[in-house]
Design an enzyme around this catalytic site. Structure first.
Site, PDB file in Angstrom:
ATOM      1  N   ASP A 234      -5.102  -3.745   9.204  1.00 43.91           N
ATOM      2  CA  ASP A 234      -3.787  -3.572   8.330  1.00 43.91           C
ATOM      3  C   ASP A 234      -3.563  -2.248   8.350  1.00 43.91           C
ATOM      4  OD1 ASP A 234      -1.612  -4.322   6.806  1.00 43.91           O
ATOM      5  OD2 ASP A 234      -2.613  -3.840   5.032  1.00 43.91           O
TER       6      ASP A 234
ATOM      7  N   ASP B  60      -6.320  -5.204   3.048  1.00 40.40           N
ATOM      8  CA  ASP B  60      -6.202  -4.869   1.641  1.00 40.40           C
ATOM      9  C   ASP B  60      -5.576  -5.932   0.675  1.00 40.40           C
ATOM     10  OD1 ASP B  60      -3.447  -4.023   2.557  1.00 40.40           O
ATOM     11  OD2 ASP B  60      -3.241  -3.392   0.407  1.00 40.40           O
TER      12      ASP B  60
ATOM     13  N   ASP C 268      -0.685  -0.394   5.898  1.00 38.77           N
ATOM     14  CA  ASP C 268      -0.575   0.141   4.484  1.00 38.77           C
ATOM     15  C   ASP C 268      -1.617  -0.513   3.580  1.00 38.77           C
ATOM     16  OD1 ASP C 268       2.456   0.972   4.535  1.00 38.77           O
ATOM     17  OD2 ASP C 268       2.674  -1.052   5.584  1.00 38.77           O
TER      18      ASP C 268
END
Length: 308
Positions: free
Chosen positions: A31, A247, A33
């Site tokens: 991922d 995250d 961000d």
């Protein structure tokens, strides 16, 4: 596993154990961000990790629900933040995958009414898909007398900072036709901003339209399997030799579980180790999908492990 804080998933891992995990995988999906960067700041060590993985023959991909920019703009951001070797073909955003779905999978002929930032519109056009050109409505225009395009056959909802009542109302009108496709780039409910503030995500806007239209959207981005299928169709990925690093438990980790990938939660973004443990201890079987196999403080831990 030695050094683990728990068994059966949600294990904190580093050093030799993390080295062994990375050695066992050929493909690493990140991922962006909260994993690779936060805003305009690269996570410490992230450029070095990507470079080191590639030098060891690993294939690296970037799988993001952020639909605000086209892939070429992502390439420029990677370069700006110190990632010297990221190629456009390695980037799979929810905007790009939504366009790919409409082009390659959906039985679709006509125009798309797209609610979203320029990234959504750019990817649709790059895929050769016709998009409704929205003009500024005058002061006397409302949903009762506005123009609707008779060629619209799909509605796509993404993150849109200019979301309005008129966009919502027009989308509802198009979706009254049961043959009109209803897609969402991603289900993210919100995104963190600096200073502890948040901004509503694509999932919030999609929920408004689902309520108003009494229809459910087909979600393209994580945790949907389609994003992995999109990569696999181009690069022949084997799930068992692939690792998902994210995250956010409800998107990144569930995506990995849905696609049969090993999963790593990094603590530089949205979700916490404590939240993962709550899901692990839950009696609800479905909550187990939110539990990562492993947890690291940061992907900078990968660099130390690769040097073992």
């Amino acid at each position: 596993m030695a050094g683990a804080t728990a068994s059966g998933g949600c294990q904190k891992i580093r050093g030799v154990q993390l080295h062994e995990l990375l050695e066992s995988k050929h493909n690493v999906l990140f991922d962006c961000d909260g994993v690779i960067w936060n805003g305009e700041t690269a996570v410490a060590g992230a450029p070095e990790v990507v470079r080191a993985l590639k030098q060891r023959g690993k294939r690296v991909f970037f799988v993001t629900n952020n639909c605000t920019r086209p892939r070429q703009s992502y390439v420029q951001k990677f370069a700006r933040l110190g990632f010297a070797d990221v190629d456009e073909q390695e980037i799979f955003s929810s905007a790009y995958c939504s366009a790919a779905y409409l082009r390659d999978v959906a039985t679709f002929s006509g125009k798309v009414f797209a609610i979203g930032c320029p990234g959504v519109h750019a990817e649709l056009r790059d895929a050769g898909i016709s998009v409704v050109e929205e003009e500024e409505d005058g002061p006397d225009v409302n949903i009762s007398n506005c123009a609707l395009d008779p060629d619209v056959r799909a509605v796509l909802v993404g993150y849109d900072e200019k979301f309005s009542f008129m966009k919502l109302a027009k989308a509802c009108c198009y979706l009254r036709d049961s043959e009109c496709l209803f897609l969402a780039t991603d289900p993210d409910p919100w995104h963190p901003l600096r200073g502890g503030r948040i901004t509503p995500g694509s999932g919030s806007l999609t929920a408004a339209l689902e309520t108003a239209s009494s229809r459910k959207a087909t979600v393209i981005g994580k945790p949907s399997r389609f994003m992995f299928e999109c990569i696999a169709s181009q690069f022949d990925l084997d799930p068992e030799s692939s690792l998902m690093v994210g995250d956010r438990l409800e998107t990144d980790i569930v995506f990995g579980v849905n696609c049969g990938l090993s999963t790593v939660l990094t603590l530089t973004g949205v979700s916490t180790f404590e939240q993962a443990q709550v899901y692990k201890d839950s009696d609800e079987p479905k909550k187990k999908d939110f539990v990562p196999d492993y947890v690291v403080e940061s992907i900078a831990d990968f660099l130390e492990a690769l040097e073992e």
